[in-house]
Scaffold this motif. Structure first.
Motif, PDB file in Angstrom:
ATOM      1  N   VAL A   1      -5.207  -1.388   7.485  1.00 36.49           N
ATOM      2  CA  VAL A   1      -5.627  -2.643   6.861  1.00 36.49           C
ATOM      3  C   VAL A   1      -6.949  -3.037   7.508  1.00 36.49           C
ATOM      4  N   ALA A   2      -7.943  -3.277   6.670  1.00 33.50           N
ATOM      5  CA  ALA A   2      -9.279  -3.614   7.175  1.00 33.50           C
ATOM      6  C   ALA A   2      -9.803  -4.851   6.457  1.00 33.50           C
ATOM      7  N   ASP A   3     -10.771  -5.509   7.094  1.00 35.05           N
ATOM      8  CA  ASP A   3     -11.425  -6.639   6.445  1.00 35.05           C
ATOM      9  C   ASP A   3     -12.606  -6.136   5.619  1.00 35.05           C
TER      10      ASP A   3
ATOM     11  N   ALA B   1       0.844  -1.202   0.000  1.00 32.97           N
ATOM     12  CA  ALA B   1       0.000   0.000   0.000  1.00 32.97           C
ATOM     13  C   ALA B   1       0.877   1.248   0.000  1.00 32.97           C
ATOM     14  N   PHE B   2       1.935   1.231   0.812  1.00 31.09           N
ATOM     15  CA  PHE B   2       2.863   2.362   0.830  1.00 31.09           C
ATOM     16  C   PHE B   2       3.538   2.531  -0.524  1.00 31.09           C
ATOM     17  N   GLU B   3       4.071   1.440  -1.071  1.00 34.35           N
ATOM     18  CA  GLU B   3       4.775   1.505  -2.359  1.00 34.35           C
ATOM     19  C   GLU B   3       3.870   2.095  -3.441  1.00 34.35           C
TER      20      GLU B   3
ATOM     21  N   GLN C   1      -5.056  -3.702  11.282  1.00 31.02           N
ATOM     22  CA  GLN C   1      -3.719  -3.163  11.488  1.00 31.02           C
ATOM     23  C   GLN C   1      -3.739  -1.666  11.256  1.00 31.02           C
ATOM     24  N   SER C   2      -2.887  -0.993  11.990  1.00 30.98           N
ATOM     25  CA  SER C   2      -2.679   0.433  11.781  1.00 30.98           C
ATOM     26  C   SER C   2      -1.171   0.637  11.743  1.00 30.98           C
TER      27      SER C   2
ATOM     28  N   ARG D   1      -8.222  -5.135   2.748  1.00 31.76           N
ATOM     29  CA  ARG D   1      -7.995  -3.908   1.981  1.00 31.76           C
ATOM     30  C   ARG D   1      -7.017  -3.039   2.768  1.00 31.76           C
ATOM     31  N   ALA D   2      -6.006  -2.521   2.067  1.00 30.77           N
ATOM     32  CA  ALA D   2      -5.047  -1.613   2.703  1.00 30.77           C
ATOM     33  C   ALA D   2      -5.145  -0.260   2.024  1.00 30.77           C
TER      34      ALA D   2
END
Length: 91
Positions: free
Chosen positions: A59-61, A8-10, A68-69, A40-41
Motif C-alpha cells: 500500500v503506497a501513497d 487488493a488480494f480479493e 504497508q507491506s 494505492r494497493a
C-alpha cells in the motif's frame, strides 16, 4: 488500512472464479497516511500451487511511499463452504 490490503488480494486472487480463504496474513504497518491521502494497493502473486499461493501486497501513497507491506497465504478449500452459493458468493 487492512481493508485495502484485503480488497487488493480479493481482486487479484479471486477474479478467476475460485474461492480462497486466508491461512495467514502478515502485515507490517510502516507509516500512517496523511488525512485525505489517496492510497494505492497492489497485490502480486509470487508463488502458486493447485490449492495454495503466496501474495505480496503493498500500500503506497500518491508519492509512491510504501505505507504497508503484507504477505498473504490463501488456500482454496477442497470443497466449497456451505455458506457459499454456486457462484462463490456468501449467502
Amino acid at each position: 488500512m487492512f481493508g485495502l490490503i484485503d480488497e487488493a488480494f480479493e481482486t487479484g486472487r479471486q477474479t478467476d472464479g475460485t474461492v480462497a480463504v486466508a491461512m495467514n496474513v502478515n502485515v507490517t504497518y510502516i507509516s500512517s497516511p496523511e488525512p485525505g491521502a489517496r492510497l494505492r494497493a497492489e497485490a502480486r502473486c509470487v508463488a502458486q500451487t493447485k490449492r495454495t499461493a503466496t501474495y505480496d501486497i503493498k500500500v503506497a501513497d500518491a508519492d509512491g511511499a510504501c505505507l504497508q507491506s503484507a504477505r498473504r497465504w490463501p488456500i482454496a478449500p477442497e470443497s466449497p463452504s456451505p455458506s457459499l452459493n454456486p457462484a462463490g458468493n456468501y449467502q
